[in-house]
Design an enzyme around this catalytic site. Structure first.
Site, short mmCIF file in Angstrom:
data_model
loop_
_atom_site.label_atom_id
_atom_site.label_comp_id
_atom_site.label_asym_id
_atom_site.label_seq_id
_atom_site.Cartn_x
_atom_site.Cartn_y
_atom_site.Cartn_z
N ASP A 49 -0.88 1.08 -0.06
CA ASP A 49 0.16 0.70 -1.01
C ASP A 49 0.29 1.73 -2.13
OD1 ASP A 49 -2.19 0.11 -2.34
OD2 ASP A 49 -1.72 -1.99 -2.71
N SER A 50 -0.55 2.76 -2.10
CA SER A 50 -0.37 3.91 -2.98
C SER A 50 0.98 4.57 -2.76
CB SER A 50 -1.49 4.94 -2.75
OG SER A 50 -1.63 5.23 -1.37
N ASP A 88 -2.18 -1.66 4.37
CA ASP A 88 -2.50 -2.44 3.18
C ASP A 88 -1.64 -3.70 3.10
OD1 ASP A 88 -4.54 -1.67 1.44
OD2 ASP A 88 -3.38 -0.03 0.60
N GLU A 120 -7.70 -6.09 -1.06
CA GLU A 120 -8.60 -5.86 -2.18
C GLU A 120 -9.26 -7.16 -2.62
OE1 GLU A 120 -6.68 -3.80 -5.38
OE2 GLU A 120 -5.81 -2.27 -4.06
N GLU A 187 -14.21 2.18 -4.27
CA GLU A 187 -13.40 3.10 -5.07
C GLU A 187 -13.87 3.16 -6.52
OE1 GLU A 187 -8.78 4.10 -6.37
OE2 GLU A 187 -9.18 2.53 -4.89
#
Length: 273
Positions: A49-50, A88, A120, A187
């Site tokens: 999703d970056s 994602d 996440e 991360e």
């Protein structure tokens, strides 16, 4: 995609089995051309999703939609034959309930053909991860710095610097591991803690701003290529500096068009005699 190509594709189980064997290689991909270039070199590619920040100019990943993720997942699958492809789940598409997460993940797998999804969250998402894996949906976990929670985590910063924070990250990683994730992205976590977590977990850890001791590494492709230049995190290494080359190519094109040196006659179609 041919049946033979599908048989060659790495599965989430193949990725999980690499723990203790050799480092796992991963990068992000959002488009078919990049997926084709990445495919021979990585174990898995993440449709992250970056893309919201890298491709769409958003300030964070929070504004990314499920339709955006599916469209780019489809594009990456068209360019990939060997690598495992993970997509994602965007913010708001899975946190409400484990049933919502299943519906979202099932749609992603059906409409893209990808091999797994990533979400996440730590201990609070463990029940959801277990619910998905028990129903045939492989999950890549993500702990430590979680970009989708940037509004509540105080911005983009390294985490695990105090005992309370470190204990939470360790609990989160263990919970997602126990829930059945085939691998876990760690991360923005201080190096000693990321190293310890990697040694403790059953599932392989995939580091980004974490530790060389992680079982694998991932970067945003546009970052490591030197294309995305809005900011450069400490953990990014530019393996190329493509932004200046791309800018120079655009400038050269504009100059040749203005000077009428492009297109030349060799770039046009003529009547055959």
């Amino acid at each position: 995609m041919s049946v033979q190509a599908m048989k060659r594709r790495l599965s989430p189980g193949n990725i999980e089995a690499l723990k203790g064997q050799r480092p796992i290689v991963s990068l992000t991909a959002y488009t078919t051309p990049i997926a084709r270039l990445l495919d021979p070199h990585v174990d898995f590619m993440l449709v992250g999703d970056s893309l919201g920040m890298v491709l769409y100019g958003l300030d964070s990943t929070v504004g990314v939609t499920l339709d955006m993720m599916i469209a780019h997942g489809q594009a990456v699958m068209r360019g990939s034959e060997k690598a495992c492809v993970v997509v994602d789940l965007p913010f708001g598409s899975y946190q409400e309930s484990k049933e919502q997460a299943f519906a979202t993940a099932a749609r992603v797998l059906k409409e893209t053909g990808c091999s797994a999804v990533k979400l996440e969250g730590g201990a609070e998402m463990a029940e959801t991860v277990d619910f998905l894996t028990q129903r045939g949906i492989p999950v890549l976990g993500h702990v430590g710095l979680m970009p989708q929670l940037v509004n509540t985590m105080g911005g983009y910063r390294s985490v695990g610097r105090n005992d309370k924070e470190a204990a939470k990250i360790r609990r989160d990683a263990k919970a997602i591991d126990d829930a059945g994730a085939f691998a876990i992205v760690v991360e923005g976590t201080i190096e000693p803690l990321a190293r310890e977590i990697s040694a403790e977990l059953r599932a392989p850890t995939i580091g980004i701003g974490a530790s060389p001791a992680c079982d694998g590494q991932i970067l945003v492709s546009d970052d490591m290529l030197g294309i995305f230049s809005d900011f450069k995190p400490r953990f990014v290494k530019h393996f190329a500096e493509l932004a200046p080359q791309i800018s120079a190519a655009f400038e050269a094109y504009a100059n040749e068009v203005k000077a009428r040196t492009f297109p030349g006659i060799e770039h046009t179609f003529q009547l055959k005699r």
